[in-house]
Design a protein around this motif. Structure first.
Motif, PDB file in Angstrom:
ATOM      1  N   SER A 193      -0.245  -4.433   5.184  1.00  0.00           N
ATOM      2  CA  SER A 193      -0.875  -3.607   4.166  1.00  0.00           C
ATOM      3  C   SER A 193      -2.346  -3.389   4.502  1.00  0.00           C
ATOM      4  O   SER A 193      -3.084  -4.351   4.737  1.00  0.00           O
ATOM      5  N   LYS A 194      -2.739  -2.126   4.515  1.00  0.00           N
ATOM      6  CA  LYS A 194      -4.118  -1.798   4.890  1.00  0.00           C
ATOM      7  C   LYS A 194      -4.867  -1.303   3.680  1.00  0.00           C
ATOM      8  O   LYS A 194      -4.586  -0.241   3.155  1.00  0.00           O
ATOM      9  N   ASN A 195      -5.778  -2.097   3.194  1.00  0.00           N
ATOM     10  CA  ASN A 195      -6.728  -1.615   2.203  1.00  0.00           C
ATOM     11  C   ASN A 195      -7.990  -2.417   2.479  1.00  0.00           C
ATOM     12  O   ASN A 195      -8.076  -3.082   3.502  1.00  0.00           O
ATOM     13  N   ASN A 196      -8.938  -2.374   1.590  1.00  0.00           N
ATOM     14  CA  ASN A 196     -10.189  -3.063   1.927  1.00  0.00           C
ATOM     15  C   ASN A 196     -10.200  -4.513   1.443  1.00  0.00           C
ATOM     16  O   ASN A 196     -11.255  -5.104   1.269  1.00  0.00           O
ATOM     17  N   LEU A 197      -9.009  -5.095   1.251  1.00  0.00           N
ATOM     18  CA  LEU A 197      -8.949  -6.461   0.702  1.00  0.00           C
ATOM     19  C   LEU A 197      -8.786  -7.531   1.776  1.00  0.00           C
ATOM     20  O   LEU A 197      -8.134  -7.304   2.801  1.00  0.00           O
ATOM     21  N   LEU A 198      -9.375  -8.694   1.491  1.00  0.00           N
ATOM     22  CA  LEU A 198      -9.127  -9.871   2.327  1.00  0.00           C
ATOM     23  C   LEU A 198      -8.196 -10.846   1.599  1.00  0.00           C
ATOM     24  O   LEU A 198      -7.397 -11.519   2.228  1.00  0.00           O
ATOM     25  N   SER A 199      -8.337 -10.905   0.265  1.00  0.00           N
ATOM     26  CA  SER A 199      -7.422 -11.786  -0.490  1.00  0.00           C
ATOM     27  C   SER A 199      -7.326 -11.387  -1.954  1.00  0.00           C
ATOM     28  O   SER A 199      -8.226 -10.733  -2.494  1.00  0.00           O
ATOM     29  N   VAL A 200      -6.214 -11.787  -2.550  1.00  0.00           N
ATOM     30  CA  VAL A 200      -6.009 -11.630  -4.003  1.00  0.00           C
ATOM     31  C   VAL A 200      -5.527 -12.973  -4.532  1.00  0.00           C
ATOM     32  O   VAL A 200      -4.612 -13.569  -3.966  1.00  0.00           O
ATOM     33  N   SER A 201      -6.158 -13.436  -5.608  1.00  0.00           N
ATOM     34  CA  SER A 201      -5.698 -14.675  -6.255  1.00  0.00           C
ATOM     35  C   SER A 201      -5.254 -14.350  -7.673  1.00  0.00           C
ATOM     36  O   SER A 201      -5.918 -13.580  -8.366  1.00  0.00           O
ATOM     37  N   ILE A 202      -4.146 -14.940  -8.066  1.00  0.00           N
ATOM     38  CA  ILE A 202      -3.636 -14.731  -9.433  1.00  0.00           C
ATOM     39  C   ILE A 202      -3.683 -16.057 -10.186  1.00  0.00           C
ATOM     40  O   ILE A 202      -3.201 -17.076  -9.685  1.00  0.00           O
ATOM     41  N   ILE A 203      -4.271 -16.002 -11.375  1.00  0.00           N
ATOM     42  CA  ILE A 203      -4.318 -17.184 -12.246  1.00  0.00           C
ATOM     43  C   ILE A 203      -3.310 -16.930 -13.360  1.00  0.00           C
ATOM     44  O   ILE A 203      -3.344 -15.867 -13.992  1.00  0.00           O
ATOM     45  N   SER A 204      -2.413 -17.893 -13.565  1.00  0.00           N
ATOM     46  CA  SER A 204      -1.346 -17.686 -14.550  1.00  0.00           C
ATOM     47  C   SER A 204      -0.827 -19.039 -15.019  1.00  0.00           C
ATOM     48  O   SER A 204      -1.345 -20.075 -14.606  1.00  0.00           O
ATOM     49  N   LYS A 205       0.202 -19.001 -15.846  1.00  0.00           N
ATOM     50  CA  LYS A 205       0.771 -20.259 -16.334  1.00  0.00           C
ATOM     51  C   LYS A 205       1.782 -20.798 -15.324  1.00  0.00           C
ATOM     52  O   LYS A 205       1.734 -21.955 -14.960  1.00  0.00           O
ATOM     53  N   ASP A 206       2.682 -19.931 -14.896  1.00  0.00           N
ATOM     54  CA  ASP A 206       3.633 -20.415 -13.890  1.00  0.00           C
ATOM     55  C   ASP A 206       3.321 -19.821 -12.518  1.00  0.00           C
ATOM     56  O   ASP A 206       2.797 -18.710 -12.391  1.00  0.00           O
ATOM     57  N   SER A 207       3.641 -20.604 -11.497  1.00  0.00           N
ATOM     58  CA  SER A 207       3.272 -20.234 -10.131  1.00  0.00           C
ATOM     59  C   SER A 207       4.173 -19.161  -9.525  1.00  0.00           C
ATOM     60  O   SER A 207       3.736 -18.432  -8.643  1.00  0.00           O
ATOM     61  N   ALA A 208       5.427 -19.079  -9.989  1.00  0.00           N
ATOM     62  CA  ALA A 208       6.303 -18.032  -9.440  1.00  0.00           C
ATOM     63  C   ALA A 208       5.704 -16.668  -9.759  1.00  0.00           C
ATOM     64  O   ALA A 208       5.634 -15.781  -8.890  1.00  0.00           O
ATOM     65  N   THR A 209       5.225 -16.506 -10.988  1.00  0.00           N
ATOM     66  CA  THR A 209       4.559 -15.255 -11.379  1.00  0.00           C
ATOM     67  C   THR A 209       3.330 -15.021 -10.501  1.00  0.00           C
ATOM     68  O   THR A 209       3.128 -13.917  -9.975  1.00  0.00           O
ATOM     69  N   GLY A 210       2.521 -16.062 -10.337  1.00  0.00           N
ATOM     70  CA  GLY A 210       1.304 -15.933  -9.536  1.00  0.00           C
ATOM     71  C   GLY A 210       1.615 -15.554  -8.101  1.00  0.00           C
ATOM     72  O   GLY A 210       0.946 -14.703  -7.509  1.00  0.00           O
ATOM     73  N   ASP A 211       2.671 -16.161  -7.556  1.00  0.00           N
ATOM     74  CA  ASP A 211       3.022 -15.915  -6.155  1.00  0.00           C
ATOM     75  C   ASP A 211       3.500 -14.469  -5.956  1.00  0.00           C
ATOM     76  O   ASP A 211       3.004 -13.735  -5.088  1.00  0.00           O
ATOM     77  N   ALA A 212       4.454 -14.043  -6.805  1.00  0.00           N
ATOM     78  CA  ALA A 212       4.981 -12.674  -6.674  1.00  0.00           C
ATOM     79  C   ALA A 212       3.855 -11.655  -6.864  1.00  0.00           C
ATOM     80  O   ALA A 212       3.715 -10.698  -6.092  1.00  0.00           O
ATOM     81  N   LEU A 213       3.018 -11.886  -7.875  1.00  0.00           N
ATOM     82  CA  LEU A 213       1.986 -10.888  -8.180  1.00  0.00           C
ATOM     83  C   LEU A 213       0.836 -10.899  -7.176  1.00  0.00           C
ATOM     84  O   LEU A 213       0.205  -9.870  -6.944  1.00  0.00           O
ATOM     85  N   SER A 214       0.550 -12.040  -6.571  1.00  0.00           N
ATOM     86  CA  SER A 214      -0.555 -12.039  -5.584  1.00  0.00           C
ATOM     87  C   SER A 214      -0.163 -11.181  -4.381  1.00  0.00           C
ATOM     88  O   SER A 214      -0.968 -10.398  -3.869  1.00  0.00           O
ATOM     89  N   THR A 215       1.081 -11.289  -3.963  1.00  0.00           N
ATOM     90  CA  THR A 215       1.549 -10.460  -2.836  1.00  0.00           C
ATOM     91  C   THR A 215       1.557  -8.988  -3.258  1.00  0.00           C
ATOM     92  O   THR A 215       1.057  -8.114  -2.531  1.00  0.00           O
ATOM     93  N   ALA A 216       2.117  -8.727  -4.448  1.00  0.00           N
ATOM     94  CA  ALA A 216       2.206  -7.344  -4.931  1.00  0.00           C
ATOM     95  C   ALA A 216       0.815  -6.715  -5.048  1.00  0.00           C
ATOM     96  O   ALA A 216       0.595  -5.589  -4.594  1.00  0.00           O
TER      97      ALA A 216
END
Ligand code: AMP
Ligand code: MG
Length: 336
Positions: free
Chosen positions: A268-291
């Motif tokens: 994926s090419k955009n101007n990002l180096l990383s995305v972090s998601i803060i949430s209650k459960d980690s499955a949500t955080g994991d799926a959404l950080s990639t998305a």
């Protein structure tokens, strides 16, 4: 008189014994944490427990982790995903069916930016070998035709593929799901204060102390230091980061990383180096950080602001940091 003396000394001994017991109680709260580190899920993982001295809890939680890895990995021979991908089975365990179903929901919410049917493309990339091979664009284009989460159906424990060549890859959600399961196990065992860190996928139990949450750093990309420090507690207990520095190779001055845009089949090419998601459960955080990595900042902000109990932190190529709305009101953040 002597009777009084005797009663008094018994009382004194009783009081001393009670205060020793009380002292031990207090020292329990301040006991040294125990921890274990193992290489699982292709990463170094650490479990730290603050309110127990029972190392069996650490061993057991890693056992749970390995058991799930042996189900979900697409590369471990005879895992359920490997057998689904080679069409040896169509019936899977409840957990695997549940994780595939949850993944399909995240694919729908993210409009396919997160898509577990990406396996035919990720099979073409190898970020661990020294060879640094960039797949041929024609091969990628062919593989892209087999990527479409809408063509996977889950019916109870049965997984059906509408396309014979579709391959599953749970790599963008499995770590988060497994961290959640390890947490459930530890809580069942009475643990009230712990951190599960599966290579940057962090899930906490409770707080570090009554008046103190867990201070967790978000890594500065390509650096050993932290860009931001968060204080996590029982309410927002998980932080998961997807970053290009986590798995990549360089070829002809170009960086190729492991977060694939399903539309192109390339990193994926955009101007990002990383995305972090803060949430209650980690499955949500994991799926959404990639998305969110694939979606980029603007679309991600629309998505995240519309979801409950989920917050995001973006680091762009100039190391600028962006926060989703109201994150700072909910979570204690500091700069290192
Ligand atoms: P993560 O580190 O959670 O962002 O997940 C990245 C891993 O998930 C990669 O190593 C691939 O195995 C897989 N993956 C890459 N791109 C995607 C995507 N767009 N959707 C789902 N899985 C992906
Ligand atoms: Mg992920």
């Amino acid at each position: 008189m002597s009777f009084l003396k005797k009663t008094f000394s018994i009382l004194l001994v009783f009081i001393i014994l009670c205060s020793i017991a009380a002292c031990q109680q207090t020292s329990n709260v301040e006991m040294e944490p125990i921890y274990g580190t193992e290489f699982v899920l292709n990463t170094a993982a650490t479990v730290t427990i603050y309110d127990s001295d029972n190392y069996d809890l650490i061993d057991q939680s890693f056992q749970i982790c390995r058991d799930y890895e042996n189900k979900f990995s697409k590369t471990i021979k005879d895992s359920e995903i490997e057998k689904l991908n080679s069409r040896q089975i169509s019936i899977v365990s409840d957990e695997t069916a549940e994780l595939i179903e949850t993944s399909l929901e995240f694919s729908a919410v993210t409009n396919g930016a997160f898509d577990i049917s990406i396996g035919s493309i990720t099979n073409l990339w190898d970020f661990t070998s020294e060879e640094h091979l960039v797949p041929d664009p024609n091969t990628i284009n062919t593989a892209k035709e087999f990527v479409d989460f809408r063509k996977i159906k889950v019916n109870g424990q049965e997984v059906l593929f509408e396309n014979e060549n579709t391959q599953l890859d749970l790599g963008a959600i499995a770590k988060g799901y497994i961290a959640d399961q390890m947490k459930i196990y530890l809580i069942e065992q009475g643990v009230e204060s712990a951190i599960i860190n599966l290579g940057g996928n962090v899930q906490c139990i409770g707080r570090k102390a009554d008046d103190q949450g867990f201070r967790v750093g978000i890594q500065k990309p390509f650096d050993s230091g932290s860009a931001v420090i968060l204080e996590l507690d029982e309410e927002y207990s998980s932080v998961v980061t997807s970053g290009i520095y986590q798995r990549y190779f360089e070829k002809d001055n170009e960086l190729f990383h492991h977060i694939i845009d399903p539309q192109t089949g390339f990193p994926s090419k955009n101007n990002l180096l990383s995305v972090s998601i803060i949430s209650k459960d980690s499955a949500t955080g994991d799926a959404l950080s990639t998305a969110c990595f694939v979606l980029g900042i603007e679309k991600s902000l629309n998505l995240i602001d519309g979801l409950e109990d989920v917050y995001a932190i973006f680091i762009d190529e100039n190391y600028n940091i962006f926060y989703s709305s109201s994150l700072k009101e909910k979570i204690n953040i500091s700069q290192p």
